[in-house]
Each structure stands twice: as C-alpha cells, then as structure tokens.
Design an enzyme around this catalytic site. Structure first.
Site, mmCIF file in Angstrom:
data_model
loop_
_atom_site.group_PDB
_atom_site.id
_atom_site.type_symbol
_atom_site.label_atom_id
_atom_site.label_comp_id
_atom_site.label_asym_id
_atom_site.label_seq_id
_atom_site.Cartn_x
_atom_site.Cartn_y
_atom_site.Cartn_z
ATOM 1 N N LYS A 13 0.964 -1.095 -0.133
ATOM 2 C CA LYS A 13 0.055 -0.040 -0.074
ATOM 3 C C LYS A 13 1.025 1.209 -0.105
ATOM 4 O O LYS A 13 0.708 2.155 -0.712
ATOM 5 C CB LYS A 13 -0.977 -0.097 1.380
ATOM 6 C CG LYS A 13 -1.868 -1.014 1.300
ATOM 7 C CD LYS A 13 -2.795 -1.128 2.693
ATOM 8 C CE LYS A 13 -2.037 -0.954 3.925
ATOM 9 N NZ LYS A 13 -1.264 -2.349 4.137
ATOM 10 N N ARG A 88 -10.013 0.980 8.695
ATOM 11 C CA ARG A 88 -9.512 -0.444 9.023
ATOM 12 C C ARG A 88 -10.614 -1.240 9.859
ATOM 13 O O ARG A 88 -10.521 -2.161 10.029
ATOM 14 C CB ARG A 88 -8.381 -0.325 9.903
ATOM 15 C CG ARG A 88 -6.861 -0.430 9.121
ATOM 16 C CD ARG A 88 -5.949 -0.189 9.988
ATOM 17 N NE ARG A 88 -4.772 -1.286 9.703
ATOM 18 C CZ ARG A 88 -3.820 -0.681 9.051
ATOM 19 N NH1 ARG A 88 -3.723 0.542 8.941
ATOM 20 N NH2 ARG A 88 -2.708 -1.376 9.157
ATOM 21 N N ARG A 127 11.343 -5.648 4.986
ATOM 22 C CA ARG A 127 11.359 -4.342 4.661
ATOM 23 C C ARG A 127 12.401 -3.452 5.447
ATOM 24 O O ARG A 127 12.512 -3.766 6.550
ATOM 25 C CB ARG A 127 10.084 -3.541 4.875
ATOM 26 C CG ARG A 127 9.773 -2.235 4.879
ATOM 27 C CD ARG A 127 8.313 -1.644 5.228
ATOM 28 N NE ARG A 127 7.612 -2.459 6.023
ATOM 29 C CZ ARG A 127 6.444 -2.363 6.065
ATOM 30 N NH1 ARG A 127 5.538 -1.731 5.115
ATOM 31 N NH2 ARG A 127 5.561 -2.983 7.170
ATOM 32 N N ARG A 160 11.193 -1.475 11.100
ATOM 33 C CA ARG A 160 10.176 -1.272 11.947
ATOM 34 C C ARG A 160 9.988 -2.031 12.993
ATOM 35 O O ARG A 160 10.221 -3.150 12.756
ATOM 36 C CB ARG A 160 8.584 -1.012 11.117
ATOM 37 C CG ARG A 160 8.331 0.339 10.753
ATOM 38 C CD ARG A 160 7.226 0.399 9.751
ATOM 39 N NE ARG A 160 6.112 -0.409 10.042
ATOM 40 C CZ ARG A 160 4.908 -0.386 9.686
ATOM 41 N NH1 ARG A 160 4.809 0.412 8.309
ATOM 42 N NH2 ARG A 160 3.889 -1.084 9.913
ATOM 43 N N ARG A 171 -0.403 -8.908 13.050
ATOM 44 C CA ARG A 171 -1.015 -7.830 12.314
ATOM 45 C C ARG A 171 -1.941 -8.566 11.204
ATOM 46 O O ARG A 171 -2.944 -7.980 10.843
ATOM 47 C CB ARG A 171 0.059 -6.796 11.860
ATOM 48 C CG ARG A 171 0.598 -6.231 12.778
ATOM 49 C CD ARG A 171 2.081 -5.379 12.393
ATOM 50 N NE ARG A 171 1.590 -4.827 11.236
ATOM 51 C CZ ARG A 171 3.057 -4.664 10.383
ATOM 52 N NH1 ARG A 171 4.059 -5.159 10.544
ATOM 53 N NH2 ARG A 171 2.689 -3.833 9.137
HETATM 54 P P1 AP5 Z 1 4.642 -1.590 1.834
HETATM 55 O O1 AP5 Z 1 4.479 -0.769 0.501
HETATM 56 O O2 AP5 Z 1 5.570 -0.841 2.771
HETATM 57 O O3 AP5 Z 1 3.441 -2.374 2.387
HETATM 58 P P2 AP5 Z 1 2.158 -1.775 3.161
HETATM 59 O O4 AP5 Z 1 1.016 -2.259 2.627
HETATM 60 O O5 AP5 Z 1 2.395 -0.420 3.170
HETATM 61 O O6 AP5 Z 1 2.464 -2.145 4.676
HETATM 62 P P3 AP5 Z 1 2.464 -1.784 6.004
HETATM 63 O O7 AP5 Z 1 3.079 -2.745 6.767
HETATM 64 O O8 AP5 Z 1 3.074 -0.369 6.032
HETATM 65 O O9 AP5 Z 1 0.870 -1.819 6.365
HETATM 66 P P4 AP5 Z 1 0.333 -1.897 7.641
HETATM 67 O O10 AP5 Z 1 -1.217 -1.491 7.349
HETATM 68 O O11 AP5 Z 1 0.369 -3.070 8.338
HETATM 69 O O12 AP5 Z 1 0.924 -0.708 8.539
HETATM 70 P P5 AP5 Z 1 0.517 0.802 8.781
HETATM 71 O O13 AP5 Z 1 1.674 1.496 9.008
HETATM 72 O O14 AP5 Z 1 -0.575 1.223 8.082
HETATM 73 O O15 AP5 Z 1 5.520 -2.886 1.185
HETATM 74 C C1 AP5 Z 1 6.160 -3.867 2.040
HETATM 75 C C2 AP5 Z 1 7.549 -4.219 1.674
HETATM 76 O O16 AP5 Z 1 7.315 -5.056 0.287
HETATM 77 C C3 AP5 Z 1 8.674 -3.319 1.449
HETATM 78 O O17 AP5 Z 1 9.885 -3.447 1.757
HETATM 79 C C4 AP5 Z 1 8.408 -2.886 -0.207
HETATM 80 O O18 AP5 Z 1 9.622 -2.354 -0.595
HETATM 81 C C5 AP5 Z 1 7.831 -4.243 -0.503
HETATM 82 N N1 AP5 Z 1 7.311 -4.196 -1.746
HETATM 83 C C6 AP5 Z 1 6.187 -3.423 -2.031
HETATM 84 N N2 AP5 Z 1 5.655 -3.865 -3.235
HETATM 85 C C7 AP5 Z 1 6.302 -4.828 -3.738
HETATM 86 C C8 AP5 Z 1 6.020 -5.548 -5.067
HETATM 87 N N3 AP5 Z 1 5.167 -5.332 -5.916
HETATM 88 N N4 AP5 Z 1 7.268 -6.399 -5.210
HETATM 89 C C9 AP5 Z 1 8.095 -6.737 -4.291
HETATM 90 N N5 AP5 Z 1 8.265 -5.934 -3.326
HETATM 91 C C10 AP5 Z 1 7.447 -5.132 -2.765
HETATM 92 O O19 AP5 Z 1 -0.165 0.654 10.405
HETATM 93 C C11 AP5 Z 1 0.899 0.277 11.350
HETATM 94 C C12 AP5 Z 1 -0.021 -0.061 12.697
HETATM 95 O O20 AP5 Z 1 -0.686 1.243 13.010
HETATM 96 C C13 AP5 Z 1 -1.180 -0.986 12.768
HETATM 97 O O21 AP5 Z 1 -0.615 -2.216 13.072
HETATM 98 C C14 AP5 Z 1 -2.108 -0.370 13.730
HETATM 99 O O22 AP5 Z 1 -1.472 -0.635 15.145
HETATM 100 C C15 AP5 Z 1 -1.858 1.072 13.692
HETATM 101 N N6 AP5 Z 1 -2.798 1.616 12.506
HETATM 102 C C16 AP5 Z 1 -2.479 2.166 11.507
HETATM 103 N N7 AP5 Z 1 -3.835 2.816 10.703
HETATM 104 C C17 AP5 Z 1 -4.758 2.374 11.731
HETATM 105 C C18 AP5 Z 1 -6.224 2.578 11.848
HETATM 106 N N8 AP5 Z 1 -6.854 3.095 10.804
HETATM 107 N N9 AP5 Z 1 -6.822 2.114 12.963
HETATM 108 C C19 AP5 Z 1 -6.325 1.562 14.145
HETATM 109 N N10 AP5 Z 1 -4.921 1.360 13.985
HETATM 110 C C20 AP5 Z 1 -4.164 1.754 12.834
#
Ligand code: AP5
Length: 214
Positions: A13, A88, A127, A160, A171
């Site tokens: 994402k 979410r 990552r 991270r 997660r």
């Molecule tokens: P990346 O693009 O970083 O993946 P992502 O989908 O953004 O993953 P996240 O782990 O950031 O998502 P998340 O939703 O768990 O975390 P968030 O920060 O929102 O890609 C991942 C890796 O793959 C990278 O190394 C990249 O280079 C590689 N890659 C990407 N695309 C590729 C491809 N096509 N081919 C090969 N490699 C590729 O949330 C974190 C925490 O915050 C949550 O656990 C929760 O505690 C809290 N939180 C956030 N939002 C909320 C909410 N709305 N409500 C409640 N709690 C929340």
C-alpha cells in the site's frame, strides 16, 4: 482523485501510494505514518498509541477517526487525497462516509491490494526504511545500492519494530478479522478495484492506473 488503499500488512500500500500521489499530485494520508511520527516525537498521542503498534493490534477507533476527519479538512485535500491504512474497521468506514457526505464529496475508488500470506510475511519482515526521508526498501525485492544506506539521502536504514515475524503474523490476523470485512463493504458500494499485489512494483502501479483511468 479521492482514493482509499486497502490491503493486509506488507501488501504494498505505502509503496503504491508514493507513486500514485506523484501522478495525481494529491496528499498521502497514512495513519500508520502519523502514529509513528507521534511516537518518534514522544507526543501525548505517541505515548498513547505506542503499545498498540508494538503489539500489532489496532489503535482504538476513538484515537483515529478525529485525526483523519481533521486531516481531510486541510486545504491540500481540496483536489483529492489517498488514504492509506484508513479505514480499518467498519465503524471507521461509516464515520468516514458521514464525514465525506458532510463535505459534499465522494470516493472515486477503493483499491484493494491482495497477496498470499507467506509473501506478506516475507515482504514485511524484509522491509527497511530510511530514518531520514522515509524511503522504503526491501532486502530482497528492492535492495538499496549500498547495504543499509538510503539511495536517496545517504542515511541509515532501519527495520520497523512491528516488522518482526511474530508481530507481522499478529497484524495479519488482526487484518483478517477486523479489516477484511471492508472488502464486502466497498464492493456493495460498487467502488472496489481488486489488484494483484504479487506483481512487480511497476506492474502493480500500471494495473492500478489502468483501472482508475479506464
Ligand atoms: P509496503 O508498501 O511498505 O507495504 P504496506 O502495505 O504499506 O505495509 P504496512 O506494513 O505499512 O501496512 P500496515 O497496514 O500493516 O501498516 P500501517 O503503517 O498502516 O511494502 C512492504 C515491503 O514490500 C517493502 O519492503 C516494499 O519495498 C516491498 N514491496 C512492495 N511492493 C512490492 C512488489 N510489488 N514486489 C516486491 N516487493 C514489494 O499500520 C501500522 C500500525 O498502526 C497498525 O498495526 C495499527 O496498530 C496502527 N494503525 C494504522 N492505521 C490504523 C487505523 N486506521 N486504525 C487503527 N490502527 C491503525
């Protein structure tokens, strides 16, 4: 363009959001990034949410919804935005719907990036992020030119805290129970676009753009 990026942890994402915002010149609103910045700066919000992020569970809705409501009212969102990691829960989606209705605007699309669980774990655990500019790398799929150093600004990369394998698994479990129901929610509204996240970063981006501009 008013978009939501939906998908499990590690689906890509954030990676796709960075490219989409450049194409449409819209702000990238990531609730995860907002929380991590507050934790880094040791703000009251940061202190409150840290334990949730460390445990890989969702921050309670009451700590999230107002942040997003306020962010959407900023002038840079006038021509669109991309919400990454929000909503979410069904409750967050309903609050967002009400807020958008009040603002007199509608979502253009909800992009759902799907990926096999094993690959999600590999993506998240491998990552690495830049401490300075936030650029995202992967030790296998998108390595920096020099090990551990950002190609863009030359600063150190880090992992991270919630990208340790056990937390990633938690997660994913949380995603499956609390966030995945949003796929049906947005399918019923006829704005869901399903994208296969197993493709290369570029092919995934092209598929998203083709779907949005067809
Ligand atoms: P990346 O693009 O970083 O993946 P992502 O989908 O953004 O993953 P996240 O782990 O950031 O998502 P998340 O939703 O768990 O975390 P968030 O920060 O929102 O890609 C991942 C890796 O793959 C990278 O190394 C990249 O280079 C590689 N890659 C990407 N695309 C590729 C491809 N096509 N081919 C090969 N490699 C590729 O949330 C974190 C925490 O915050 C949550 O656990 C929760 O505690 C809290 N939180 C956030 N939002 C909320 C909410 N709305 N409500 C409640 N709690 C929340």
């Amino acid at each position: 363009m008013r978009l939501i990026l939906l998908g499990p942890p590690g689906a890509g994402k954030g990676t796709q959001a960075s490219a989409i915002v450049k194409r449409y010149n819209i702000p990238h609103i990531s609730t995860g990034d907002i929380f991590r910045l507050n934790i880094k700066e040791n703000t009251p919000l940061g202190k409150e949410v840290k334990s949730y992020l460390d445990a890989g569970i969702l921050v309670p809705d009451e700590l999230v919804v107002d942040i997003v409501k306020d962010r959407l009212k900023k002038s840079d969102c006038a021509n669109g935005f991309i919400l990454d990691g929000y909503p979410r829960t069904i409750n967050q989606a309903e609050v967002l719907d009400k807020e958008l209705a009040k603002m007199g605007i509608e979502l253009d699309a909800v992009i759902n990036i799907f990926l096999d669980v094993q690959l999600l774990i590999e993506r998240a655990v491998g990552r690495r992020l830049c401490k300075n500019c936030g650029a995202t790398y992967h030790i296998k799929f998108h390595p920096p030119k020099q090990d551990g150093i950002c190609d863009i600004c030359g600063r150190e990369l880090y992992q991270r805290d919630d990208d340790k394998e056990e937390t990633v698994k938690k997660r994913i479990e949380v995603y499956l129970t609390q966030t995945k129901p949003l796929i049906e929610y947005y399918k019923d509204k006829d704005i869901l676009v399903n994208i296969d996240g197993a493709q290369s970063i570029e092919d995934t981006f092209n598929e998203i753009i083709n779907a949005l501009e067809k």
